[in-house]
Design a protein around this motif. Structure first.
Motif, PDB file in Angstrom:
ATOM      1  N   SER A  50     -12.368  17.150  -5.260  1.00  0.00           N
ATOM      2  CA  SER A  50     -13.613  17.511  -4.576  1.00  0.00           C
ATOM      3  C   SER A  50     -13.580  17.089  -3.108  1.00  0.00           C
ATOM      4  O   SER A  50     -13.098  16.006  -2.760  1.00  0.00           O
ATOM      5  N   CYS A  51     -14.117  17.973  -2.244  1.00  0.00           N
ATOM      6  CA  CYS A  51     -14.156  17.680  -0.807  1.00  0.00           C
ATOM      7  C   CYS A  51     -15.541  18.007  -0.253  1.00  0.00           C
ATOM      8  O   CYS A  51     -16.017  19.141  -0.401  1.00  0.00           O
ATOM      9  N   PRO A  52     -16.235  17.050   0.363  1.00  0.00           N
ATOM     10  CA  PRO A  52     -17.544  17.334   0.960  1.00  0.00           C
ATOM     11  C   PRO A  52     -17.390  18.186   2.216  1.00  0.00           C
ATOM     12  O   PRO A  52     -16.546  17.915   3.070  1.00  0.00           O
ATOM     13  N   LEU A  53     -18.213  19.229   2.325  1.00  0.00           N
ATOM     14  CA  LEU A  53     -18.184  20.123   3.480  1.00  0.00           C
ATOM     15  C   LEU A  53     -19.602  20.380   3.953  1.00  0.00           C
ATOM     16  O   LEU A  53     -20.536  20.435   3.158  1.00  0.00           O
ATOM     17  N   LYS A  99     -22.322  21.125   0.989  1.00  0.00           N
ATOM     18  CA  LYS A  99     -21.974  21.743  -0.279  1.00  0.00           C
ATOM     19  C   LYS A  99     -20.543  21.334  -0.611  1.00  0.00           C
ATOM     20  O   LYS A  99     -19.590  21.799   0.025  1.00  0.00           O
ATOM     21  N   ASP A 100     -20.391  20.430  -1.564  1.00  0.00           N
ATOM     22  CA  ASP A 100     -19.053  19.959  -1.930  1.00  0.00           C
ATOM     23  C   ASP A 100     -18.233  21.106  -2.504  1.00  0.00           C
ATOM     24  O   ASP A 100     -18.725  21.912  -3.297  1.00  0.00           O
ATOM     25  N   LEU A 101     -16.992  21.170  -2.087  1.00  0.00           N
ATOM     26  CA  LEU A 101     -16.059  22.174  -2.584  1.00  0.00           C
ATOM     27  C   LEU A 101     -15.132  21.531  -3.605  1.00  0.00           C
ATOM     28  O   LEU A 101     -14.487  20.523  -3.311  1.00  0.00           O
ATOM     29  N   LYS A 102     -15.068  22.118  -4.796  1.00  0.00           N
ATOM     30  CA  LYS A 102     -14.160  21.629  -5.824  1.00  0.00           C
ATOM     31  C   LYS A 102     -13.455  22.823  -6.447  1.00  0.00           C
ATOM     32  O   LYS A 102     -14.006  23.511  -7.316  1.00  0.00           O
ATOM     33  N   PRO A 103     -12.226  23.117  -6.011  1.00  0.00           N
ATOM     34  CA  PRO A 103     -11.474  24.230  -6.598  1.00  0.00           C
ATOM     35  C   PRO A 103     -11.249  24.012  -8.088  1.00  0.00           C
ATOM     36  O   PRO A 103     -11.336  22.890  -8.596  1.00  0.00           O
ATOM     37  N   ARG A 115      10.961  24.555   2.140  1.00  0.00           N
ATOM     38  CA  ARG A 115       9.694  24.891   2.777  1.00  0.00           C
ATOM     39  C   ARG A 115       8.604  24.838   1.711  1.00  0.00           C
ATOM     40  O   ARG A 115       8.897  24.927   0.523  1.00  0.00           O
ATOM     41  N   PHE A 116       7.361  24.717   2.155  1.00  0.00           N
ATOM     42  CA  PHE A 116       6.286  24.474   1.197  1.00  0.00           C
ATOM     43  C   PHE A 116       5.069  25.358   1.484  1.00  0.00           C
ATOM     44  O   PHE A 116       4.778  25.675   2.631  1.00  0.00           O
ATOM     45  N   ARG A 117       4.396  25.739   0.406  1.00  0.00           N
ATOM     46  CA  ARG A 117       3.051  26.304   0.478  1.00  0.00           C
ATOM     47  C   ARG A 117       2.232  25.621  -0.616  1.00  0.00           C
ATOM     48  O   ARG A 117       2.761  25.259  -1.663  1.00  0.00           O
ATOM     49  N   PHE A 118       0.941  25.519  -0.368  1.00  0.00           N
ATOM     50  CA  PHE A 118       0.049  24.965  -1.363  1.00  0.00           C
ATOM     51  C   PHE A 118      -1.067  25.958  -1.655  1.00  0.00           C
ATOM     52  O   PHE A 118      -1.391  26.822  -0.833  1.00  0.00           O
ATOM     53  N   PHE A 119      -1.636  25.835  -2.853  1.00  0.00           N
ATOM     54  CA  PHE A 119      -2.579  26.830  -3.333  1.00  0.00           C
ATOM     55  C   PHE A 119      -3.742  26.157  -4.051  1.00  0.00           C
ATOM     56  O   PHE A 119      -3.540  25.206  -4.813  1.00  0.00           O
ATOM     57  N   VAL A 120      -4.946  26.653  -3.803  1.00  0.00           N
ATOM     58  CA  VAL A 120      -6.090  26.301  -4.641  1.00  0.00           C
ATOM     59  C   VAL A 120      -6.427  27.534  -5.472  1.00  0.00           C
ATOM     60  O   VAL A 120      -6.316  28.670  -5.011  1.00  0.00           O
ATOM     61  N   LEU A 121      -6.812  27.287  -6.696  1.00  0.00           N
ATOM     62  CA  LEU A 121      -7.119  28.368  -7.637  1.00  0.00           C
ATOM     63  C   LEU A 121      -8.614  28.466  -7.871  1.00  0.00           C
ATOM     64  O   LEU A 121      -9.288  27.451  -8.069  1.00  0.00           O
ATOM     65  N   GLU A 122      -9.121  29.691  -7.852  1.00  0.00           N
ATOM     66  CA  GLU A 122     -10.477  29.990  -8.288  1.00  0.00           C
ATOM     67  C   GLU A 122     -10.374  31.033  -9.399  1.00  0.00           C
ATOM     68  O   GLU A 122     -10.019  32.188  -9.141  1.00  0.00           O
ATOM     69  N   ALA A 123     -10.636  30.604 -10.625  1.00  0.00           N
ATOM     70  CA  ALA A 123     -10.605  31.505 -11.782  1.00  0.00           C
ATOM     71  C   ALA A 123     -12.002  32.092 -11.951  1.00  0.00           C
ATOM     72  O   ALA A 123     -12.947  31.370 -12.282  1.00  0.00           O
ATOM     73  N   ASP A 124     -12.141  33.376 -11.709  1.00  0.00           N
ATOM     74  CA  ASP A 124     -13.452  34.031 -11.680  1.00  0.00           C
ATOM     75  C   ASP A 124     -13.554  34.999 -12.851  1.00  0.00           C
ATOM     76  O   ASP A 124     -12.844  36.003 -12.905  1.00  0.00           O
ATOM     77  N   ARG A 125     -14.449  34.704 -13.796  1.00  0.00           N
ATOM     78  CA  ARG A 125     -14.638  35.573 -14.959  1.00  0.00           C
ATOM     79  C   ARG A 125     -15.799  36.552 -14.785  1.00  0.00           C
ATOM     80  O   ARG A 125     -16.187  37.226 -15.720  1.00  0.00           O
ATOM     81  N   VAL A 164     -10.143  25.955   4.911  1.00  0.00           N
ATOM     82  CA  VAL A 164      -8.797  26.430   5.263  1.00  0.00           C
ATOM     83  C   VAL A 164      -8.679  26.692   6.756  1.00  0.00           C
ATOM     84  O   VAL A 164      -7.864  26.071   7.451  1.00  0.00           O
ATOM     85  N   VAL A 165      -9.481  27.618   7.277  1.00  0.00           N
ATOM     86  CA  VAL A 165      -9.383  27.973   8.694  1.00  0.00           C
ATOM     87  C   VAL A 165      -9.796  26.798   9.570  1.00  0.00           C
ATOM     88  O   VAL A 165      -9.180  26.527  10.608  1.00  0.00           O
ATOM     89  N   GLY A 166     -10.849  26.087   9.146  1.00  0.00           N
ATOM     90  CA  GLY A 166     -11.292  24.920   9.909  1.00  0.00           C
ATOM     91  C   GLY A 166     -10.370  23.719   9.789  1.00  0.00           C
ATOM     92  O   GLY A 166     -10.519  22.744  10.527  1.00  0.00           O
ATOM     93  N   GLY A 167      -9.415  23.781   8.850  1.00  0.00           N
ATOM     94  CA  GLY A 167      -8.408  22.728   8.727  1.00  0.00           C
ATOM     95  C   GLY A 167      -8.832  21.500   7.952  1.00  0.00           C
ATOM     96  O   GLY A 167      -8.113  20.495   7.943  1.00  0.00           O
ATOM     97  N   ALA A 168      -9.987  21.557   7.258  1.00  0.00           N
ATOM     98  CA  ALA A 168     -10.448  20.378   6.515  1.00  0.00           C
ATOM     99  C   ALA A 168      -9.465  19.963   5.429  1.00  0.00           C
ATOM    100  O   ALA A 168      -9.347  18.774   5.104  1.00  0.00           O
ATOM    101  N   TYR A 169      -8.750  20.935   4.867  1.00  0.00           N
ATOM    102  CA  TYR A 169      -7.810  20.604   3.788  1.00  0.00           C
ATOM    103  C   TYR A 169      -6.690  19.689   4.267  1.00  0.00           C
ATOM    104  O   TYR A 169      -6.129  18.906   3.483  1.00  0.00           O
ATOM    105  N   LYS A 170      -6.333  19.777   5.535  1.00  0.00           N
ATOM    106  CA  LYS A 170      -5.235  18.958   6.051  1.00  0.00           C
ATOM    107  C   LYS A 170      -5.573  17.478   5.986  1.00  0.00           C
ATOM    108  O   LYS A 170      -4.732  16.651   5.625  1.00  0.00           O
TER     109      LYS A 170
END
Length: 203
Positions: free
Chosen positions: A49-52, A65-69, A84-94, A120-126
């Motif tokens: 969880s990450c507060p945003l 609004k806390d974000l919790k993938p 090389r590396f990439r990282f991913f967050v998953l959103e499973a949407d039913r 992502v764009v704002g860089g908070a994940y870093k």
């Protein structure tokens, strides 16, 4: 007759099936290594969880609004020039949540887009995950109708987003049936709004 699985159990099961599909698919590839969620979080000494603070969709006022993938994982790509590396967050949407909502307090895909734009764009994940490699958002949905709605909303709200990827997992469409591992999640191209399709199994 017994009732089909539903609710939180089915969502948790979908998340597990998606992440397991990725991990199993990478075991067949010498050029890829799966990086588990717990390894990433332990290294960063954090939780999922990450507060945003994001602008309210109606008033524009900043609200928390806390974000919790649903899940987090990474891929290491073994190349002749090094890893090389990439990282991913998953959103499973039913399809159980609205695409848009009149109130920002209700979870919706519209709010999802606003949160991930900041994350992502704002860089908070870093700072949150202590990462320098790119982060992509994987939206897995049951069918093409839901995928189309979400892609169109992304185009309307953001004009497109190269980091928001979409793919279907038809086994989770109605009627539900126990799924086999879906290696196509790794091997097939992902749809993006305003951008060409994207393969995540190659650098």
């Amino acid at each position: 007759t017994s009732r089909p699985p539903h609710g939180p159990w089915l969502h948790t099961h979908m998340v597990a099936c998606v992440t397991a599909s990725f991990e199993l698919a990478t075991l067949e590839r010498a050029d890829l290594t799966f990086i588990a969620q717990q390894d990433i979080l332990t290294r960063a000494e954090t939780t999922l969880s990450c507060p945003l603070r994001i602008p309210d969709g109606t008033s524009g006022e900043l609200v928390r609004k806390d974000l919790k993938p649903d899940a987090l994982f990474g891929l290491a790509y073994h190349t002749t020039d090094g890893d090389r590396f990439r990282f991913f967050v998953l959103e499973a949407d039913r399809g159980t949540e609205p695409v848009t909502s009149r109130t920002w307090n209700r979870k919706s895909f519209e709010r999802h887009l606003a949160q991930y734009e900041r994350y992502v764009v704002g860089g908070a994940y870093k700072d949150h995950l202590h990462l320098t490699a790119p982060l992509l958002v994987l939206n897995v949905v049951p069918d093409s109708d839901r995928l189309t709605l979400m892609v169109r909303q992304t185009e309307r709200q953001l004009g497109g987003a190269s980091y928001q990827l979409f793919q279907t997992f038809p086994a989770f469409a109605a009627p539900w049936r126990p799924p086999e591992p879906n290696h196509a999640l790794l091997r097939s191209a992902w749809v993006r709004a305003g951008c060409e399709e994207f393969r995540i199994d190659t650098v």
